[in-house]
Design a protein around this motif. Sequence first.
Motif: not given
Length: 154
Positions: A32-42, A83-90, A22-26
Amino acid sequence: MKWDTLDEEPCSLSRTVAVVGDRWTLLILRECFLRVRRFEAFQSSLQITRHLLSERLKKLVRFGILRRVPYSEAPKRYEYILTQKGLDLYPIIMAMVHWGDTHMGDERGRPLLHQHKTCGKEFDPVMVCSECGEPLHAKQVHVHAGPGRKEAVG
């Protein structure tokens, strides 16, 4: 196929779409790949409602794409780390970025450029055969049933 049972289908694409389709997840993954990590930043970057962001982050944690790591005790706050599983989505995200740069761009040009740290050059992502290293193109690939599928693929 029903949307809420895609993760049970004997199809790798259906199972992947069940998690990131879905669009929001993507867009959260892009951040995340732009190094955003915190809820407020998202939330600030995406202008998404707190409820929707919370649901998508929980789903990504549940599927093992992200992990929650506390960064503050009072109040309790978390960062979301790939996670590694997430990084594998790159490669998937980069393929979509490249498609957008190629087919959805305008006269202003690409909004972001990607530079390979090793060679220092800006690049376009390409998909290559893991066996011979040649670039892959749809018309040069034959698909046939694998061990996880009983019926033949057209």
